[in-house]
Scaffold this active site. Structure first.
Site, mmCIF file in Angstrom:
data_model
loop_
_atom_site.group_PDB
_atom_site.id
_atom_site.type_symbol
_atom_site.label_atom_id
_atom_site.label_comp_id
_atom_site.label_asym_id
_atom_site.label_seq_id
_atom_site.Cartn_x
_atom_site.Cartn_y
_atom_site.Cartn_z
ATOM 1 N N CYS A 1 0.798 -1.233 0.000
ATOM 2 C CA CYS A 1 0.000 0.000 0.000
ATOM 3 C C CYS A 1 0.830 1.282 0.000
ATOM 4 O O CYS A 1 0.270 2.371 -0.016
ATOM 5 C CB CYS A 1 -0.963 -0.029 1.174
ATOM 6 N N HIS B 1 -3.213 8.010 6.029
ATOM 7 C CA HIS B 1 -3.386 6.674 5.453
ATOM 8 C C HIS B 1 -4.787 6.178 5.830
ATOM 9 O O HIS B 1 -5.487 5.647 4.988
ATOM 10 C CB HIS B 1 -2.284 5.739 5.966
ATOM 11 N N HIS C 1 -10.001 1.782 -0.006
ATOM 12 C CA HIS C 1 -8.554 1.660 0.077
ATOM 13 C C HIS C 1 -8.075 1.073 -1.251
ATOM 14 O O HIS C 1 -8.304 -0.102 -1.531
ATOM 15 C CB HIS C 1 -8.159 0.766 1.253
#
Lengths: 263, 404
Positions: free
Chosen positions: B165, B294, B328
């Site tokens: 990620c 995040h 996400h």
């Protein structure tokens, strides 16, 4: 195009028929090949991690450990770049087989082992390394592209950087298509060129196809069977103490690697 | 010793995600706080969750010239490249510098694995992948970057970064290094990740998938919602664009050295990346006006990140997660959130933290729960990935240059 100059402070190598850099010197000298080793010792990993880690991680960590030990640097201080053309093909094959039939039974450990930065993750955990870590690929040009990335990091950060490039044999329908048939890993510890007693590499981006001095048949077989073995011409130059080669660094370009002969 | 980076001009940027294609769609979604999440209608077996799916990919194959690369991920890349005049900006850069003086650095976590999954679902009787999917170009993690390099005719250094990620945040750091050393004059950075069973059932196996739309930093958050996205940015030397109003000030990177799939709860690794970016950008925490967090809505990430904000930043710094809008997007999260951060700077908009019903009491007063309008000069974007791979980016808007 400007060139980058780096020095090589450590070298690591593992493939079943040549399990460290000294063994490669014997292969390059035309000596008979030893018996094939089954798997790398990977003593850097704890027993627990060794049990969870797939072969792809074991090969990467073995060559990383060899190169870092030779360099004398503390692994915890080194930024690292882990390259692999195909990642962990055995894990990808497992994932795709399970997903095709019983997706909800996927193993969480196999899933986290499937990320391309699994080796970088295991390595930084095992060595308590908080320095930046990366995981990269560029198809069959992965070694050349990662060599440029690692050298760029060394020259901008003005510090030593660990480069690892490794692939393992594929299995199943994916392995059949890709055709990578061998485990092979190589590692270098690179830092900005400052010490003339160290082997120094000059790297330039060129519009040239890969070329290198002749290598023994074993090496050309490894290069055919594993994209990470594209590192062998550079390792052979380091063993010989000089020379030049072009390694593929993208689909269309190469990295000219020149090493002044040291006597 | 930290080395200060030279700022770079961000001369073009774009994002395509579940909220729409291009910057206008993203700005509208931010202004209206309109989420692109929908009930999972993608996975090949039932999985009760919400996803950020981009519409229309199935019916838009790649042009014939790129047929060998045709797959969901590369189609999404192609769709993303058509937005915001990105290709004409790139054309100008290619004319200015030449194709070998531009680098291409893209992040992805799963590349075109969905095509490999599809092949395994319909293997031929001899156990081989079906004929239409027997294409080596799509069954490897470099598929995206190889396709984009061919489509954009870029001959400079070309690399896929795949650190889960943080992938498409770390590309900015690699690009900045290549430009600083004079290896290239410009770089296309970005990332693309698309929906696939591997990530939906993979995160499900780790019990990280929320059964409802994700609620980052909510007291009752239940996990992540996975999305897909494509994004790109063009970075150039500042001396070629001295009046560029949007700039990359620096990138910070670090490793957790803690666990393969959970962040270090102490936040030490994330804080190292944060210190690194502030050092390289030559700024201190008091100068940071906004941080795009995040903020995945996983228990552990959000707890770690909220504590990090509370201990490191003055209360003048505003923070929020925008994953409630896009989901996400994993390997594309870095570039999508970089684009949102650049939009926030351009518009003077602090995006609200979408999806929250009841803020986690651990969250400090830094959090912008609703949109706020205020001038922003410096903003950060956080990206933290599996394997403990952390990256923070710093961007700035200058008022001395021409309008963006």
């Amino acid at each position: 195009m400007s060139a980058l100059c780096v020095q090589v402070e450590g070298v690591g190598l593992w493939t079943p028929l040549s399990t460290h850099f000294e063994a490669l010197r014997h292969v390059l000298a035309g000596e008979a090949l030893p018996e094939a080793a089954a798997r790398p010792p990977t003593e850097t990993l704890s027993v627990n991690e060794r049990r969870r880690a797939p072969e792809s991680v074991m090969v990467a960590i073995e060559v990383a450990s060899q190169a870092v030990n030779m360099s004398g640097h503390a692994a915890s201080d080194l930024a690292c770049v882990f390259a692999s053309a195909y990642g962990d093909q055995a894990t990808t094959d497992y994932m795709c087989r399970v997903l095709a039939h019983v997706p909800t039974e996927l193993s969480p450990t196999r899933f986290h082992n499937s990320v391309h930065n699994a080796s970088a993750g295991y390595w930084t955990i095992a060595t308590d390394c908080h320095a930046p870590s990366s995981a990269v690929c560029a198809g069959t040009a992965s070694f050349g592209a990662a060599l440029l990335e690692a050298a760029t990091q060394a020259c901008t950060r003005q510090c030593a950087v660990l480069l690892v490039c490794s692939d393992t044999a594929g299995v199943g329908p994916l392995g059949e298509l890709i055709g990578c048939q061998l485990a092979f890993g190589a590692a270098l510890v690179l830092s900005p060129a400052t010490d003339e007693a160290m082997p120094q590499l000059r790297l330039s981006w060129v519009a040239q196809a890969p070329r290198h001095a002749p290598l023994p048949p074993a090496c050309t077989t490894w290069m055919r069977d594993n994209p990470s073995a594209a590192s062998l011409p550079v390792l052979a130059m380091l063993a010989a103490g000089g020379g030049e080669c072009v390694v593929a660094a993208s689909e269309r370009r190469g990295l000219l690697v020149q090493m002044e002969r040291t006597t | 010793m930290p080395v200060t980076s030279a700022p770079l001009a961000v001369t073009a940027y774009t994002a395509t995600s579940a909220v729409g294609a291009g910057l206008n769609a993203h700005l509208q979604a931010l202004q209206e706080q309109r989420s692109g999440l929908r009930r999972n209608d993608f996975s090949t077996a039932a999985l009760p969750c919400w996803i950020g799916r981009v519409d229309g990919i199935e019916t838009q194959p790649l042009p014939d010239a790129y047929a060998q690369w045709d797959c969901r991920n590369n189609r999404l890349a192609w769709l993303g490249l058509q937005q915001d005049d990105f290709l004409s900006h790139l054309q100008a850069a290619r004319q200015r510098y030449g194709s070998a003086r531009i680098a291409l650095l893209l992040g992805t976590s799963t590349a075109s694995i969905a095509a490999t999954e599809a092949g395994y679902r319909r293997l031929e009787d001899n156990g081989r992948l079906p004929a239409d999917l027997r294409r080596r170009a799509i069954h490897n993690p470099h598929s995206l970057t190889a396709f984009v390099a061919a489509a954009l005719e870029i001959d400079g250094p070309c690399l896929t970064i795949s650190t889960a990620c943080s992938s498409s945040a770390k590309v900015f750091a690699s690009a900045e290094r290549l430009i600083r050393l004079g290896m290239v004059d410009a770089a296309v950075v970005g990332g693309v990740d698309s929906l696939c069973d591997s990530v939906l059932f993979g995160f499900n196996s780790l019990e990280l998938i929320s059964p409802e739309p994700c609620r980052p930093f909510d007291a009752q958050r239940r996990g992540i919602s996975i999305g897909e996205a494509a994004g790109f940015a063009l970075l150039e030397r500042l001396d070629a664009h001295p009046h560029a109003s949007l700039r990359l000030l620096g990138c910070g990177e670090s490793s957790d050295a803690h666990h393969m799939s959970t962040p270090d709860p102490s936040g030490m690794g994330a804080e190292l990346a944060l210190r690194d970016v502030l050092d390289r950008a030559g700024i201190d925490a008091t100068q940071v006006d906004y941080i795009n967090l995040h903020g995945t809505a996983s228990q552990k990430n959000d707890a770690m990140e909220a504590a990090l904000i509370a201990r490191r930043f003055p209360h003048s710094t505003r923070v929020s997660s925008t994953k409630g809008l896009t989901g996400h997007t994993l390997g594309a999260a870095g570039i999508v959130e970089a684009a949102i951060t650049l939009l926030a700077l351009r518009e003077g908009l602090v995006p609200g933290n979408t999806g929250v019903h009841t803020p986690d009491p651990a969250c400090s007063s830094h959090f912008a729960w609703r949109n706020e309008s205020r001038p922003l000069a410096i903003a950060l974007s956080h990206s933290f990935g599996f394997g403990g791979s952390n990256a923070c980016l710093a961007f700035a808007r200058t008022t001395d240059g021409a309008a963006a």
